[in-house]
Design a protein around this motif. Structure first.
Motif, PDB file in Angstrom:
ATOM      1  N   HIS A 152      76.423 125.964  94.473  1.00  0.00           N
ATOM      2  CA  HIS A 152      75.603 125.104  95.337  1.00  0.00           C
ATOM      3  C   HIS A 152      74.254 124.877  94.670  1.00  0.00           C
ATOM      4  O   HIS A 152      73.459 125.805  94.543  1.00  0.00           O
ATOM      5  N   GLU A 223      77.022 118.405  98.965  1.00  0.00           N
ATOM      6  CA  GLU A 223      76.641 119.128 100.179  1.00  0.00           C
ATOM      7  C   GLU A 223      76.545 118.069 101.267  1.00  0.00           C
ATOM      8  O   GLU A 223      75.579 117.308 101.335  1.00  0.00           O
ATOM      9  N   SER A 248      77.352 121.309 105.757  1.00  0.00           N
ATOM     10  CA  SER A 248      76.265 122.090 106.342  1.00  0.00           C
ATOM     11  C   SER A 248      75.512 121.275 107.379  1.00  0.00           C
ATOM     12  O   SER A 248      75.643 120.056 107.456  1.00  0.00           O
ATOM     13  N   HIS A 250      71.947 120.124 108.935  1.00  0.00           N
ATOM     14  CA  HIS A 250      70.511 119.961 108.672  1.00  0.00           C
ATOM     15  C   HIS A 250      69.813 119.217 109.807  1.00  0.00           C
ATOM     16  O   HIS A 250      68.691 118.752 109.648  1.00  0.00           O
ATOM     17  N   HIS A 278      74.720 127.913 104.327  1.00  0.00           N
ATOM     18  CA  HIS A 278      73.724 128.505 105.245  1.00  0.00           C
ATOM     19  C   HIS A 278      74.175 128.387 106.696  1.00  0.00           C
ATOM     20  O   HIS A 278      73.593 127.634 107.490  1.00  0.00           O
ATOM     21  N   ARG A 316      66.131 132.188 103.317  1.00  0.00           N
ATOM     22  CA  ARG A 316      67.335 132.013 104.147  1.00  0.00           C
ATOM     23  C   ARG A 316      68.143 133.318 104.269  1.00  0.00           C
ATOM     24  O   ARG A 316      68.343 133.837 105.349  1.00  0.00           O
ATOM     25  N   ASP A 339      71.568 127.564  95.931  1.00  0.00           N
ATOM     26  CA  ASP A 339      71.088 126.316  96.526  1.00  0.00           C
ATOM     27  C   ASP A 339      69.872 125.829  95.732  1.00  0.00           C
ATOM     28  O   ASP A 339      68.882 125.352  96.296  1.00  0.00           O
TER      29      ASP A 339
HETATM   30 ZN   LIG Z   1      71.439 122.674 102.888  1.00  0.00          ZN
END
Ligand SMILES: [Zn+2]
Ligand SMILES: [Zn+2]
Length: 383
Positions: A152, A223, A248, A250, A278, A316, A339
């Motif tokens: 990632h 992503e 994911s 956001h 995450h 995170r 990430d």
């Molecule tokens: Zn993200």
């Protein structure tokens, strides 16, 4: 290892405590002396932020037990002291004392644990005392060397600071066998997210540049956002052409648990989504997790063969330790990813591995600990 800390403690072994003390008090970053005794110097340092630092000055023979003592946790130390008591021994920061006054000293913490017939217990799992019974000679914690790739990361194609080629070079530097480039999808306009056309162009570009670096397998991924109405940013037709799809959240952080779980369920059930990144969305000290039911998410991940992320960004560390344990017990694979939005962020992997150890991860639990061939087979096999 806690997720946040408020001060730093150092244990220094020395046969010349006075000299060390004087040197510490002259440290250029010191802004305040809080205390300066024979065995402890307390100061405030300005290292960008102001932080209290205690230096403990100990004789070399007591170093290992002092380190153990101040590393904690309190509950871990209580458990160790109980163990010693049963053997009519007493643990202090100076060593282990027999009833007759004989003092045992140790070169290393490993020797200290060995004295009590225990394998080395990493600081990350010295938590509530149960680790002393749980650890066995067979326990093999994950190590940084086990990590064979990062799955990632972002480039200048979305909101990353470095080009595809620079990111590839940085991953080669890490000695990785494989990597996945996963820029944001079109929903994240603020992050210059990719639409279908740019995504396709990027794939071709990745393929072209990757040819120059046969030492590493470079996969193209994305992503992709899980949208607030429980749909995905891309159609299956688009996703099927990618090597590795991350989904994911956001947006819509204030939605109800029912709404959040409907989104995660749809993502996990999508045949192309291999990983949920995450998974709780927390940002340590700044943002609480959204209303995710983690046990339920783990069940969904297990049923659908979707991996969950341990995002190694120090803000995170998501999933957190207790959830990692829950996930691996359910057979869910964990991917530890940085990430990275910058080549320097690739270094977060070390923190990720440590956070993983806190969750008792072993090599077998971790998707990106697979060998080059096994990871390629994982990509090719599909879901
Ligand atoms: Zn993200
Ligand atoms: Zn990302």
């Amino acid at each position: 290892m806690r997720e946040t800390l408020k001060d730093l403690d150092y244990v220094l072994e020395t046969t010349e405590p006075d000299k060390v003390k004087q040197a510490l008090l002259q440290h250029p970053k010191m802004t305040e002396t809080i205390g300066a005794g024979d065995t402890k110097v307390s100061v405030e340092l300005d290292i960008g932020i102001k932080i209290s630092v205690d230096f403990r000055l100990v004789e070399p023979k007591s170093y290992a037990t002092t380190l153990h003592h101040f590393t904690g946790s309190k509950e871990h130390n209580i458990k160790m002291r109980q163990l010693a008591k049963k053997r009519d021994q007493k643990i202090s920061e100076y060593g282990v004392e027999e009833e007759n006054g004989t003092m045992h000293h140790f070169q290393t913490e490993t020797e200290f644990f060995r004295f009590f017939d225990l394998p080395f217990i990493p600081p990350e799992v010295r938590v509530d005392g149960t680790e002393v019974e749980r650890i066995t000679e067979e326990t093999r914690f994950l190590s940084l060397d086990d990590i064979r790739g990062d799955l990632h990361m972002h480039t200048t194609w979305s909101d990353g600071a470095y080009s595809i080629e620079e990111m590839i070079q940085a991953n080669v530097q890490k000695g990785y066998d494989y990597m996945v480039i996963t820029d944001h999808g079109k929903f994240l306009r603020v992050a210059n997210g990719l639409d279908e056309e740019r995504l396709q162009k990027q794939q071709a570009e990745i393929r072209r540049i990757a040819e120059k670096y046969p030492e590493i397998d470079v996969y193209s991924g994305v992503e992709m956002d899980i949208l607030t109405d429980a749909t995905l940013d891309f159609s299956d037709e688009t996703l099927q052409n990618l090597d590795f799809v991350i989904a994911s959240i956001h947006s819509g952080f204030s939605q109800t648990e029912e709404e959040i779980m409907a989104r995660l369920k749809m993502a996990a059930e999508n045949p192309y989504v291999r990983l949920i990144a995450h998974p709780t969305g927390r940002v340590i000290g700044r943002r609480e997790p959204y209303a995710v039911n983690v046990p339920e998410l783990i069940r969904l991940a297990s049923e659908t063969g979707t991996a969950l992320e341990l995002n190694a960004n120090p803000e995170r560390l998501d999933l957190k330790a207790e959830h990692l344990e829950m996930a691996t017990k359910a057979g869910v694979k964990i991917a530890i990813n940085t990430d990275a939005h910058d080549t320097k962020h690739l270094d977060f992997m070390e923190l990720g591995v440590r956070a993983g150890i806190k969750g008792w991860l072993t090599k077998a639990d971790v998707l990106n600990a697979l060998s080059k061939e096994a990871f390629r087979a994982f990509i090719e096999k599909k879901k």
